[in-house]
Design an enzyme around this catalytic site. Structure first.
Site, short mmCIF file in Angstrom:
data_model
loop_
_atom_site.label_atom_id
_atom_site.label_comp_id
_atom_site.label_asym_id
_atom_site.label_seq_id
_atom_site.Cartn_x
_atom_site.Cartn_y
_atom_site.Cartn_z
N HIS A 218 44.83 6.72 74.99
CA HIS A 218 43.49 6.18 75.26
C HIS A 218 43.53 4.98 76.20
O HIS A 218 42.49 4.58 76.74
CB HIS A 218 42.75 5.85 73.95
CG HIS A 218 43.15 4.57 73.29
ND1 HIS A 218 44.01 4.51 72.21
CD2 HIS A 218 42.78 3.29 73.53
CE1 HIS A 218 44.14 3.26 71.81
NE2 HIS A 218 43.41 2.50 72.61
N ASP A 267 47.99 10.23 70.15
CA ASP A 267 47.59 9.16 71.08
C ASP A 267 48.82 8.59 71.77
O ASP A 267 49.22 7.44 71.52
CB ASP A 267 46.83 8.09 70.30
CG ASP A 267 46.05 7.13 71.20
OD1 ASP A 267 46.03 7.37 72.42
OD2 ASP A 267 45.48 6.17 70.67
N GLY A 359 43.03 -4.99 72.53
CA GLY A 359 43.93 -5.45 73.58
C GLY A 359 45.39 -5.18 73.27
O GLY A 359 46.24 -5.30 74.14
N SER A 361 46.32 -2.19 71.94
CA SER A 361 46.48 -0.73 71.97
C SER A 361 47.69 -0.34 72.81
O SER A 361 47.95 -0.93 73.87
CB SER A 361 45.23 -0.08 72.55
OG SER A 361 44.18 -0.09 71.64
N GLY A 362 48.40 0.67 72.35
CA GLY A 362 49.57 1.16 73.08
C GLY A 362 50.84 0.40 72.80
O GLY A 362 51.93 0.83 73.17
#
Length: 416
Positions: A218, A267, A359, A361-362
């Site tokens: 995402h 994801d 912020g 994410s990942g």
């Protein structure tokens, strides 16, 4: 859907003559050469596989030797004859790709003292003297000091240093909500995704080998490689940290089963960088999760540059926080059908106050296994931020191992 934030070896050239070192196990001598170090190629040494001398400058009291894979040695001054008095020399040995370094010293004979207050060889701040040779050990860095005082000598020592072929993953040196400032090299696999030319990361990622960063799908959906750059070794946002590197993205590889973070799951996204990563003390890969492991109930660490609260600004310094990993069944009780097999949960402290946030994410969720850190999760989604008794959801790395291996086959992956 909101974006959840998380986040030398040396031959010591001492003395006018260079006596032959001890014989190898097969009876043949290990011959030092008075030439430049041999050229190395992928797969190991080219030509002579014996230790190569890398002489220290006589006037240099302290230096660092960063060396490729191979076998090296250093000796006491004047070895194998009596070493000299009033001698001091310090140096550091590192692998050029964050490899394991093994040292063994035999023979070994220095002036004896209960606390090695007179003559000693110090390895990583531990002193050795008398006939008590340092035990064979494997480390990521050697800090060597040789010291002799004004009286009494002995025959000294010969130390063989081997730098492994291949780098080491999951090794670290020394604001996520409720987190703390990280130190340089504490999370050397941390990546920050930025818009091209920018310094403010909007998603995180993890270095998994010498060419790829794993992040959340995402974070990269509807983006082209030219729009994204990756910052590595970035401790403080907006400042040039020592060793910091910026990479352009050559290719984005989205997991084929991904449709949305809260929908299908999966994801995951791989970023192929425009060049190989030069590993250092502040930039190195994390080990991947081990297939078949659930990691339920372990303590994990999330890191990132995301917000320090749901309504707070993003951190300006890399943050980290410890989080408990939930079992799948327990987490299903909170997230119901939203939770898929490609997801793993962590956080949800009863008192709240600690979690990942927008912020991050990942970014990585790692846990320590036998002294190395393994990447078990990729920050995906949650209830912003640090809600009591509600864990956040991460991509479960064990479910993506085959996909990662297939799509990063052109990279060099570090060993444990």
């Amino acid at each position: 859907m909101f974006r959840l934030a998380v986040v030398t070896c040396v031959v010591l050239a001492t003395g006018l003559a260079k006596p032959p070192p001890p014989a190898k196990a097969d009876g043949g001598p290990i011959e030092p050469l008075d030439v430049e170090p041999v050229a190395f190629q992928e797969g190991g040494l080219r030509g002579n596989e014996d230790p190569e001398p890398v002489p220290l400058l006589e006037k240099e009291s302290r230096t660092t030797h960063t060396l490729p894979p191979g076998r090296y040695y250093f000796t006491s001054p004047n070895y194998p004859n009596q070493y000299t008095n009033n001698y001091q020399r310090s140096f550091t040995v590192k692998g050029n790709n964050n490899q394991d370094i093994t040292i063994s010293c035999s023979p070994f004979s220095m002036e004896s003292h209960s606390s090695c207050a007179y003559d000693y060889l110090s390895i990583n701040e531990r002193k050795y003297c008398g006939s008590s040779a340092p035990p064979a050990t494997t480390v990521s860095e050697l800090r060597i000091r040789i010291y002799t005082d004004y009286s009494v000598t002995a025959t000294g020592f010969y130390c063989l240093v081997t730098i492994a072929d291949g780098c080491r993953c999951g090794v670290r040196r020394t604001r996520v909500v409720g987190g703390a400032d990280a130190t340089a090299g504490q999370f050397p696999w941390q990546a920050g995704l930025v818009s091209t030319g920018s310094t403010r990361s909007w998603c995180g990622g993890s270095v998994i080998n010498n060419r790829y960063v794993l992040t959340a799908a995402h974070c990269t959906e509807n983006s082209s490689p030219s729009q994204i750059q990756v910052m590595l070794g970035d401790l403080k946002i907006g400042t040039s940290d020592s060793g910091e590197q910026r990479f352009s993205v050559q290719q984005i590889i989205q997991h084929p089963q991904y449709t949305s973070a809260t929908g299908s799951g999966w994801d995951f996204s791989l970023l192929k960088l425009d060049r190989e990563i030069t590993f250092s003390n502040t930039i190195s890969p994390v080990c991947l999760a081990e297939a078949g492991q659930t990691y339920a109930d372990v303590t994990a660490i999330a890191s990132g540059y995301g917000r320090v609260g749901a309504s707070q600004p993003q951190a300006t310094h890399l943050q980290h926080v410890q989080l408990p990993v939930w079992s799948q069944s327990r987490c299903q009780g909170r997230w119901g059908a939203t939770l898929k097999s490609s997801m793993i949960c962590a956080g949800g402290y009863p008192e709240g106050g600690r979690s990942v946030c927008m912020g991050d994410s990942g970014g990585p969720l790692v846990t320590e296994v036998s002294g190395r850190f393994r990447l078990i999760g990729v920050v995906s989604f949650g209830r912003p931020c640090a809600v009591a008794n509600w864990p956040d959801v991460y991509g479960r790395v064990t479910e993506a191992l085959s996909w990662i291996a297939t799509n990063t086959a052109d990279a060099n992956t570090c060993t444990l």
